[in-house]
Scaffold this motif. Structure first.
Motif, PDB file in Angstrom:
ATOM      1  N   SER A 160       0.503  -1.097   0.082  1.00  0.00           N
ATOM      2  CA  SER A 160      -0.116  -0.091  -0.033  1.00  0.00           C
ATOM      3  C   SER A 160       0.975   1.378   0.474  1.00  0.00           C
ATOM      4  O   SER A 160       0.699   2.309  -0.834  1.00  0.00           O
ATOM      5  N   ARG A 161       1.965   0.973   0.768  1.00  0.00           N
ATOM      6  CA  ARG A 161       2.731   2.162   1.024  1.00  0.00           C
ATOM      7  C   ARG A 161       3.391   2.091  -0.563  1.00  0.00           C
ATOM      8  O   ARG A 161       3.030   3.934  -0.609  1.00  0.00           O
ATOM      9  N   LYS A 162       3.857   1.409  -1.325  1.00  0.00           N
ATOM     10  CA  LYS A 162       4.597   2.259  -2.600  1.00  0.00           C
ATOM     11  C   LYS A 162       3.567   2.461  -3.212  1.00  0.00           C
ATOM     12  O   LYS A 162       4.064   3.333  -4.101  1.00  0.00           O
ATOM     13  N   LEU A 163       2.952   1.808  -2.962  1.00  0.00           N
ATOM     14  CA  LEU A 163       1.346   2.209  -4.367  1.00  0.00           C
ATOM     15  C   LEU A 163       0.947   3.934  -3.771  1.00  0.00           C
ATOM     16  O   LEU A 163       0.034   4.780  -4.622  1.00  0.00           O
ATOM     17  N   GLU A 164       0.516   3.695  -2.578  1.00  0.00           N
ATOM     18  CA  GLU A 164       0.541   5.181  -2.457  1.00  0.00           C
ATOM     19  C   GLU A 164       1.638   6.867  -2.790  1.00  0.00           C
ATOM     20  O   GLU A 164       0.954   7.483  -3.493  1.00  0.00           O
ATOM     21  N   THR A 165       2.726   5.713  -2.449  1.00  0.00           N
ATOM     22  CA  THR A 165       3.806   6.748  -3.015  1.00  0.00           C
ATOM     23  C   THR A 165       3.437   6.972  -4.882  1.00  0.00           C
ATOM     24  O   THR A 165       3.823   7.835  -5.162  1.00  0.00           O
ATOM     25  N   ARG A 166       3.418   5.708  -5.544  1.00  0.00           N
ATOM     26  CA  ARG A 166       3.743   6.269  -7.257  1.00  0.00           C
ATOM     27  C   ARG A 166       2.247   6.629  -7.202  1.00  0.00           C
ATOM     28  O   ARG A 166       2.318   7.536  -8.301  1.00  0.00           O
ATOM     29  N   ALA A 167       0.757   6.699  -6.595  1.00  0.00           N
ATOM     30  CA  ALA A 167       0.077   7.710  -6.456  1.00  0.00           C
ATOM     31  C   ALA A 167       0.541   9.262  -6.532  1.00  0.00           C
ATOM     32  O   ALA A 167       0.428  10.002  -7.286  1.00  0.00           O
ATOM     33  N   ALA A 168       0.720   9.599  -5.917  1.00  0.00           N
ATOM     34  CA  ALA A 168       1.440  10.472  -5.547  1.00  0.00           C
ATOM     35  C   ALA A 168       1.962  11.542  -6.109  1.00  0.00           C
ATOM     36  O   ALA A 168       1.724  11.995  -6.277  1.00  0.00           O
ATOM     37  N   ALA A 169       3.287  10.365  -6.507  1.00  0.00           N
ATOM     38  CA  ALA A 169       3.684  11.156  -7.487  1.00  0.00           C
ATOM     39  C   ALA A 169       3.694  11.577  -8.964  1.00  0.00           C
ATOM     40  O   ALA A 169       4.046  12.085  -9.484  1.00  0.00           O
ATOM     41  N   GLU A 170       2.539  10.430  -9.253  1.00  0.00           N
ATOM     42  CA  GLU A 170       1.335  10.697 -10.419  1.00  0.00           C
ATOM     43  C   GLU A 170       1.292  12.064 -10.338  1.00  0.00           C
ATOM     44  O   GLU A 170       0.996  12.997 -11.587  1.00  0.00           O
ATOM     45  N   ASN A 171       0.101  11.851  -9.945  1.00  0.00           N
ATOM     46  CA  ASN A 171      -0.990  13.357  -8.747  1.00  0.00           C
ATOM     47  C   ASN A 171       0.104  14.842  -8.790  1.00  0.00           C
ATOM     48  O   ASN A 171       0.090  15.710  -9.766  1.00  0.00           O
ATOM     49  N   VAL A 172       1.745  14.553  -8.467  1.00  0.00           N
ATOM     50  CA  VAL A 172       2.427  15.741  -8.214  1.00  0.00           C
ATOM     51  C   VAL A 172       2.549  16.288  -9.592  1.00  0.00           C
ATOM     52  O   VAL A 172       3.004  17.022  -9.966  1.00  0.00           O
ATOM     53  N   ARG A 173       3.375  15.200 -10.190  1.00  0.00           N
ATOM     54  CA  ARG A 173       3.546  15.073 -12.012  1.00  0.00           C
ATOM     55  C   ARG A 173       2.642  16.102 -12.703  1.00  0.00           C
ATOM     56  O   ARG A 173       3.118  17.043 -13.332  1.00  0.00           O
ATOM     57  N   ARG A 174       1.222  15.645 -12.304  1.00  0.00           N
ATOM     58  CA  ARG A 174       0.065  16.086 -13.667  1.00  0.00           C
ATOM     59  C   ARG A 174       0.376  17.718 -12.523  1.00  0.00           C
ATOM     60  O   ARG A 174      -0.484  18.736 -13.241  1.00  0.00           O
ATOM     61  N   PHE A 175      -0.181  17.881 -11.748  1.00  0.00           N
ATOM     62  CA  PHE A 175      -0.184  19.395 -10.630  1.00  0.00           C
ATOM     63  C   PHE A 175       1.145  19.963 -11.609  1.00  0.00           C
ATOM     64  O   PHE A 175       0.872  21.882 -11.384  1.00  0.00           O
ATOM     65  N   LEU A 176       2.057  20.036 -10.830  1.00  0.00           N
ATOM     66  CA  LEU A 176       3.617  20.757 -11.551  1.00  0.00           C
ATOM     67  C   LEU A 176       4.105  20.644 -13.059  1.00  0.00           C
ATOM     68  O   LEU A 176       4.849  21.788 -13.360  1.00  0.00           O
ATOM     69  N   GLU A 177       2.994  20.138 -13.728  1.00  0.00           N
ATOM     70  CA  GLU A 177       3.490  19.604 -15.118  1.00  0.00           C
ATOM     71  C   GLU A 177       3.114  21.253 -16.023  1.00  0.00           C
ATOM     72  O   GLU A 177       4.319  22.361 -16.519  1.00  0.00           O
ATOM     73  N   ASN A 178       2.322  22.398 -15.390  1.00  0.00           N
ATOM     74  CA  ASN A 178       2.483  23.876 -16.256  1.00  0.00           C
ATOM     75  C   ASN A 178       2.391  24.724 -14.751  1.00  0.00           C
ATOM     76  O   ASN A 178       1.322  26.275 -14.909  1.00  0.00           O
ATOM     77  N   ARG A 179       3.046  24.653 -13.559  1.00  0.00           N
ATOM     78  CA  ARG A 179       3.290  26.030 -12.737  1.00  0.00           C
ATOM     79  C   ARG A 179       4.930  25.926 -12.180  1.00  0.00           C
ATOM     80  O   ARG A 179       5.356  24.612 -12.466  1.00  0.00           O
ATOM     81  N   SER A 180       4.424  27.055 -12.605  1.00  0.00           N
ATOM     82  CA  SER A 180       6.079  27.765 -12.159  1.00  0.00           C
ATOM     83  C   SER A 180       6.237  27.898 -10.459  1.00  0.00           C
ATOM     84  O   SER A 180       5.136  27.739  -9.282  1.00  0.00           O
ATOM     85  N   GLU A 181       7.206  27.476 -10.004  1.00  0.00           N
ATOM     86  CA  GLU A 181       7.639  27.590  -8.897  1.00  0.00           C
ATOM     87  C   GLU A 181       7.266  28.554  -8.047  1.00  0.00           C
ATOM     88  O   GLU A 181       6.990  29.870  -8.128  1.00  0.00           O
ATOM     89  N   GLN A 182       6.467  28.998  -7.174  1.00  0.00           N
ATOM     90  CA  GLN A 182       6.396  29.915  -6.114  1.00  0.00           C
ATOM     91  C   GLN A 182       6.415  30.135  -4.724  1.00  0.00           C
ATOM     92  O   GLN A 182       6.103  28.471  -4.322  1.00  0.00           O
ATOM     93  N   ALA A 183       5.786  30.226  -3.583  1.00  0.00           N
ATOM     94  CA  ALA A 183       6.290  30.595  -2.032  1.00  0.00           C
ATOM     95  C   ALA A 183       5.146  30.063  -1.463  1.00  0.00           C
ATOM     96  O   ALA A 183       5.132  28.908  -0.328  1.00  0.00           O
ATOM     97  N   LEU A 184       3.900  29.984  -1.747  1.00  0.00           N
ATOM     98  CA  LEU A 184       2.492  29.565  -1.706  1.00  0.00           C
ATOM     99  C   LEU A 184       1.889  28.715  -2.325  1.00  0.00           C
ATOM    100  O   LEU A 184       1.458  29.092  -3.637  1.00  0.00           O
ATOM    101  N   VAL A 185       1.392  27.552  -1.732  1.00  0.00           N
ATOM    102  CA  VAL A 185       0.585  26.406  -2.424  1.00  0.00           C
ATOM    103  C   VAL A 185      -0.624  25.362  -2.205  1.00  0.00           C
ATOM    104  O   VAL A 185      -0.147  24.973  -0.576  1.00  0.00           O
ATOM    105  N   VAL A 186      -2.096  26.591  -2.401  1.00  0.00           N
ATOM    106  CA  VAL A 186      -2.893  26.072  -1.653  1.00  0.00           C
ATOM    107  C   VAL A 186      -3.603  25.103  -2.616  1.00  0.00           C
ATOM    108  O   VAL A 186      -4.381  26.345  -3.516  1.00  0.00           O
ATOM    109  N   ASP A 187      -3.876  24.358  -2.734  1.00  0.00           N
ATOM    110  CA  ASP A 187      -4.999  23.818  -3.492  1.00  0.00           C
ATOM    111  C   ASP A 187      -5.899  22.234  -3.372  1.00  0.00           C
ATOM    112  O   ASP A 187      -5.308  22.165  -1.872  1.00  0.00           O
ATOM    113  N   SER A 188      -6.801  21.738  -4.143  1.00  0.00           N
ATOM    114  CA  SER A 188      -7.606  20.495  -3.636  1.00  0.00           C
ATOM    115  C   SER A 188      -7.702  19.144  -4.536  1.00  0.00           C
ATOM    116  O   SER A 188      -7.031  19.563  -6.159  1.00  0.00           O
ATOM    117  N   PHE A 189      -7.207  18.199  -4.167  1.00  0.00           N
ATOM    118  CA  PHE A 189      -7.225  16.870  -5.432  1.00  0.00           C
ATOM    119  C   PHE A 189      -8.578  16.447  -4.376  1.00  0.00           C
ATOM    120  O   PHE A 189      -9.016  15.462  -3.621  1.00  0.00           O
TER     121      PHE A 189
END
Length: 526
Positions: free
Chosen positions: A398-427
């Motif tokens: 479960s932990r491995k699959l959670e890490t994999r799912a989190a990484a995929e969510n993060v990859r999509r989330f950061l695709e078109n987002r530049s670095e910023q000091a504050l990030v607040v969002d929902s999933f």
């Protein structure tokens, strides 16, 4: 109880009414043994009430169809004890202590629970007097009785023991002797009984040990007992003087006072054959006042369903017999198949996080079942070990699959987002474990950022996870941030200055996100 033995019956409504009155009655003495103390026993002896003859409790035979037949018993009321006094009459709706000239009821002693049953006044077959408790003191057998009519000194009573319960206790008591014998065979002659308790449902046996009992030893003990049961050996009893019993080889005793002569119970060999000092017969033989089977076959089976150490050098064993033992073995077989099935599914690979979480939940539920069900103790320990291993494997997956799912969510989330000091969002629909991993991964990729992620569940519950950039913790605490946001949602949060998580409920995440953003900015600007 066999109600066909009497020629009538008291109405159920009247019984219930009278029982209720007995329970409410301030004169009812509900203590074990009717509350007879030393003063009452002394008074009985002073007034010349003779000791109770309880030898009829042993008056039963075994028919060819394996049915036990108990001889009828009729007795005279010698004493009635009510409200701390000897009385000549007890009225309707009262509970009292009754002492008879003789009884076929077994009183609680030697680890065996007392008989239940009822009395019927001679000439009044439509009135039952339920016997709730049977104790012994000062040579008197004391029956605690509910009086549903009236009872007088000198009344003649027919005594009816609950034969089903009695036979069940006989089965368990004889099985206890065989268990004691088998334990000594397997663990050594140093093994000694330290107590027992026999009921119609199961037997409990405490035994001294030098080392923890292994699963293999428990299995060997069961095999020895089952061999004696299969041979359907005779059970013999005899009264023997205390001087002579010392010559019986392999005699099992416990630390208590015995009468002289003392009753000896032997399995497979008549007691008189055990008396010669050169007899080396290896069999179960004990000093015992309990009621026993006349042959071992009726035990059918013995299953040890619990074994645990009470303290250093003492082990407590609980066992069941007959149908209950067979059901315990069947329960173990069924649960073993279920564990095998879970193991096969896990070894086949988990394709999704949902599969992993579902299997982990099933493992947890099965662990609860294995812990609570009546089954062989050694099988329980095996299944508990296997389930703990499966739980560890499922959690790792479960932990491995959670890490994999989190990484995929993060990859999509950061695709078109530049670095910023504050990030607040929902999933939506994410677990708190995945949210925490996502927050951590985003902060790894954007170390100057402080991040809070929210996830709305189908139930309306909102999960919250956040992490604060290390150079901001002096002004923005993650625990305070999550606490403020979750408190606004009617929930709570906890954590450290760097990471925190919490929960709440809200139908307007836009508003929650704005609150979280404004709170963080107000702290970061200071």
């Amino acid at each position: 109880m066999d109600s066909s033995k009497i020629s009538g019956s008291i109405s159920l409504a009247r019984v219930l009414c009278l029982e209720a009155r007995i329970q409410r009655s301030p004169q009812s003495d509900t203590r074990p043994g009717g509350g007879l103390g030393l003063h009452a026993i002394t008074e009985l002896q002073r007034t010349g009430v003779p000791s109770t003859n309880d030898s009829p409790k042993y008056a039963y035979t075994l028919q060819q169809d394996a049915k036990y037949v108990f001889s009828p018993c009729q007795a005279t009321v010698l004493a009635l004890y009510l409200d701390h006094s000897l009385v000549e009459e007890v009225g309707e709706g009262q509970r009292c202590s009754v002492i008879l000239d003789q009884t076929n009821f077994y009183c609680e002693q030697g680890g065996q629970s007392h008989d239940r049953g009822y009395f019927v006044r001679v000439g009044h077959p439509d009135v039952l007097l339920p016997v709730e408790d049977v104790q012994t003191a000062g040579g008197f057998v004391i029956h605690t009785v509910c009086v549903l009519d009236t009872l007088h000194l000198g009344d003649r009573l027919n005594l009816f023991v609950d034969e089903v319960q009695r036979v069940a206790c006989m089965v368990k008591h004889t099985a206890t002797h065989l268990l004691n014998f088998a334990l000594r065979c397997v663990l050594g002659d140093h093994t000694e009984q330290r107590g027992s308790h026999i009921t119609a449902q199961r037997l409990r046996f405490d035994v001294s040990i030098k080392a923890p009992i292994t699963k293999q030893q428990l299995e060997e003990v069961e095999h020895i007992v089952q061999d004696v049961i299969r041979r359907d050996e005779d059970v013999y009893t005899a009264e023997v003087s205390l001087n002579h019993v010392k010559a019986i080889p392999g005699l099992r005793t416990v630390d208590e006072m015995y009468p002289d002569p003392v009753r000896v119970v032997s399995v497979g060999q008549p007691v008189d054959r055990l008396l010669p000092s050169d007899n080396k017969q290896h069999t179960s033989v004990e000093l015992c006042c309990g009621t026993h089977l006349l042959r071992t076959g009726l035990i059918q089976d013995v299953a040890i369903v619990s074994e645990r150490q009470l303290g250093r050098g003492i082990s407590r064993i609980i066992a069941v017999t007959g149908v209950e033992a067979k059901e315990a073995r069947e329960a173990g077989r069924v649960l073993t198949e279920e564990v095998d099935s879970l193991s096969l599914r896990l070894n086949s690979g988990l394709k999704s996080l949902a599969d992993s979480q579902r299997l982990s939940k099933e493992v947890g539920q099965l662990m609860d079942t294995v812990d609570g069900v009546v089954m062989l103790h050694r099988e329980r320990r095996d299944l508990q070990d296997r389930l703990r291993a499966l739980q560890r494997t499922a959690n790792t997956a479960s932990r491995k699959l959670e890490t994999r799912a989190a990484a995929e969510n993060v990859r999509r989330f950061l695709e078109n987002r530049s670095e910023q000091a504050l990030v607040v969002d929902s999933f939506p629909g994410q677990s708190i474990a995945i949210l925490m991993k996502m927050v951590n991964q985003i902060c790894d990729k954007m170390p100057e950022s402080s991040v809070m992620l929210l996830s709305q569940q189908d139930s309306g519950k909102v999960l919250c996870a956040c992490q604060v950039a290390k150079d901001l913790v002096s002004s923005l605490s993650a625990a305070d941030w999550a606490g403020a946001v979750c408190a606004r949602m009617g929930g709570n949060a906890g954590g450290s200055d760097v990471v925190a998580k919490g929960t709440g409920s809200s139908s307007n995440l836009v508003e929650v996100i704005k609150l979280a953003t404004d709170y963080a900015r107000s702290k970061m600007s200071k």
